[in-house]
Design an enzyme around this catalytic site. Structure first.
Site, PDB file in Angstrom:
ATOM      1  N   GLY A 140       0.646  -1.302  -0.102  1.00 15.64           N
ATOM      2  CA  GLY A 140       0.526   0.344   0.240  1.00 15.64           C
ATOM      3  C   GLY A 140       0.893   1.310  -0.169  1.00 15.64           C
ATOM      4  O   GLY A 140       1.226   1.949  -0.546  1.00 15.64           O
ATOM      5  N   LYS A 216       1.649 -10.464  -4.209  1.00 19.45           N
ATOM      6  CA  LYS A 216       2.535  -9.111  -4.149  1.00 19.45           C
ATOM      7  C   LYS A 216       4.876  -9.195  -4.033  1.00 19.45           C
ATOM      8  O   LYS A 216       5.285  -9.337  -4.319  1.00 19.45           O
ATOM      9  CB  LYS A 216       2.760  -8.284  -2.408  1.00 19.45           C
TER      10      LYS A 216
END
Ligand SMILES: NC(=O)C1=CN([C@@H]2O[C@H](COP(=O)(O)OP(=O)(O)OC[C@H]3O[C@@H](n4cnc5c(N)ncnc54)[C@H](O)[C@@H]3O)[C@@H](O)[C@H]2O)C=CC1
Ligand SMILES: N[C@@H](CC=O)C(=O)O
Ligand code: NA
Length: 438
Positions: A140, A216
């Protein structure tokens, strides 16, 4: 477009107005003046594509900005730059390809898409000579993609380990506090809280079973090593099997349990290993202090040594912050008529999980009688697995042996476990937990 005051306006089209899309719209509105003062560019939200026009939204939008026609948005000559914040593979992939084909830089937060179709999208961006930026897709709001892509571009990176899923770190933190006597560890309630706070994926199985962290990790491997690593290449285990008893054993031995994404490259063979699993982290390791929904990425390089990036990896506002940074970069590049690139990506030489090495924790419920320890340790020895820590907890029917091995090959440890299961003196073999050193 140049406005009446001679300022260049960058008209942004946003796909999706959920947690991330709405927070981005808010950020552009509140920061537009500052950005204009500092860069001479005026950022403007021109269109926001949504599925449901009448849904309740806590966001300030001018009349006519909302549309249901995402396809027209990405091809509209009046849109300069596209932000994709809808998630999933299709139609997001198609929209991004169309936007690039129509000369628009794209910013996306979509790790699932990049981990599955990244190479195609990066190639399309290069062909279109436009930016495709994705800082928000990994951890993020933490600027880790840019750090790996730019600051550490020349660094011989050996390993990246990250707490890269906020939802599971939030759940593990609450479970650990509950087991160690500090709070309420109700799993379902904690997951519901993570969903309400905007941390969890639309389908939270992606968080809990490690798919989100796996996506990720694949992106980290691609950026850090220039290798084409996709989601399907990642070995993953989630947190659903982490038990209270494992948490308390780990605590007693000086560790906490974290869901880590681990990306490694062997300096000689250039083999890349990408995996996600619950891991015992020594309490003195910097990753051990990362609690709640916070994320952290620990990078190890031959020259830079160890670096840690810490911050908010989930939630609309921190994610929008990363998207906004990318939007600004892409807007500046557009004005300069330039763009970035990930460069040439080579095929990854993947190291299978069986060939990876780690220390392991293994708990065995055993019959409490003479000779048991000898029989059990003999099985470890016969597979070449050396023991670093051996302890007995409890007596009689409660007897349990806990081992931490020295660094061993996964295949050898799995063979040890299989053989231990067949011993009469072993009543139950607990789950395996990998351990990292300090
Ligand atoms: N929420 C978070 O903490 C983070 C999210 N991300 C990623 O950001 C993206 C967006 O996530 P959130 O905003 O949390 O999801 P969300 O579910 O809150 O928002 C997505 C929105 O897109 C809309 N949408 C879906 N398909 C659409 C379509 N075809 N046309 C127009 N609108 C459409 C949905 O109705 C929803 O309102 C995902 O890729 C997610 O993985 C990345 C980092 C963190
Ligand atoms: N669901 C994800 C959101 C950010 O990527 C998480 O929990 O970390
Ligand atoms: Na990031």
């Amino acid at each position: 477009m140049i406005d009446d005051n001679g300022v260049q306006v960058i008209r942004i089209g946003v796909l999706g107005c959920g947690n991330v899309g709405a927070a981005l719209v808010d950020l552009v509105r509140t920061q537009a003046d500052t950005v204009e003062q500092r860069t001479g560019l005026r950022l403007e939200i021109a269109q926001v594509a949504v599925r449901n026009m009448s849904a309740q939204r806590d966001v300030d939008l001018a009349d006519g900005v909302l549309t249901r026609d995402a396809q027209s948005l990405v091809t509209d000559p009046n849109i300069d730059l596209v932000v994709e914040a809808i998630g999933g593979i299709e139609p997001a992939r198609g929209y991004i390809l169309d936007a690039l084909k129509h000369g628009k830089p794209v910013v996306t937060a979509n790790k699932e898409l990049l981990a599955n179709c990244g190479a195609e999208l990066y190639a399309a961006a290069d062909a279109a000579e436009r930016d495709l930026l994705f800082e928000a897709a990994v951890a993020g709001g933490i600027p880790i993609v840019r750090a790996l892509r730019e600051s550490l571009h020349g660094e011989p990176i050996t390993r990246v380990m990250g707490i890269i899923n906020g939802t599971t770190n939030f759940i593990l933190t609450k479970m650990t506090d509950a087991v160690l006597g500090g709070g309420d560890g109700d799993y379902a309630a904690t997951l519901a809280e993570a969903q309400a706070l905007g941390y969890a994926e639309r389908d939270p199985t992606a968080d809990v079973e490690g798919y989100d962290a796996g996506a990720k990790a694949a992106i980290i491997a691609t950026v850090a090593f220039g290798a084409k690593v996709v989601a399907g290449d990642v070995y993953h285990e989630g947190i659903s099997r982490v038990s209270g008893s494992e948490i308390s054993i780990a605590d007693r031995l000086g560790y906490c349990i974290k869901l880590l994404g681990i990306v490694e490259r062997d300096a000689e063979s250039h083999e890349v290993s990408v995996r996600v699993h619950p891991t015992m982290v020594p309490k003195e390791h910097p990753l051990a202090s990362v609690r709640d929904s916070f994320n952290a990425v620990f990078v190890e390089g031959d020259f830079a040594d160890s670096l840690m990036f810490f911050g908010r990896g989930a939630g609309g506002a921190p994610t929008a912050s990363a998207v906004f940074g990318d939007v600004l970069d892409a807007a500046i590049n557009l004005r300069r008529e330039t763009h970035g690139s990930l460069g040439v990506l080579h095929e990854a030489k993947l190291r299978p999980i069986d060939e990876t090495e780690a220390e392991y924790l293994l708990g065995l419920d055993v019959v409490d009688e003479p000779g048991v320890l000898h029989a059990v340790t003999g099985v470890f020895a016969s597979h070449g697995v050396s023991i670093r820590v051996a302890e007995q907890e409890g007596n009689g029917p409660e007897a349990r042996l806990v081992f931490i091995t020295h660094s061993a090959r996964e295949a050898d440890v799995q063979a040890t476990v299989r053989e231990l299961r067949g011993l009469d003196v072993v009543r139950n073999v607990g789950g395996l937990l990998r351990v990292i050193g300090d």
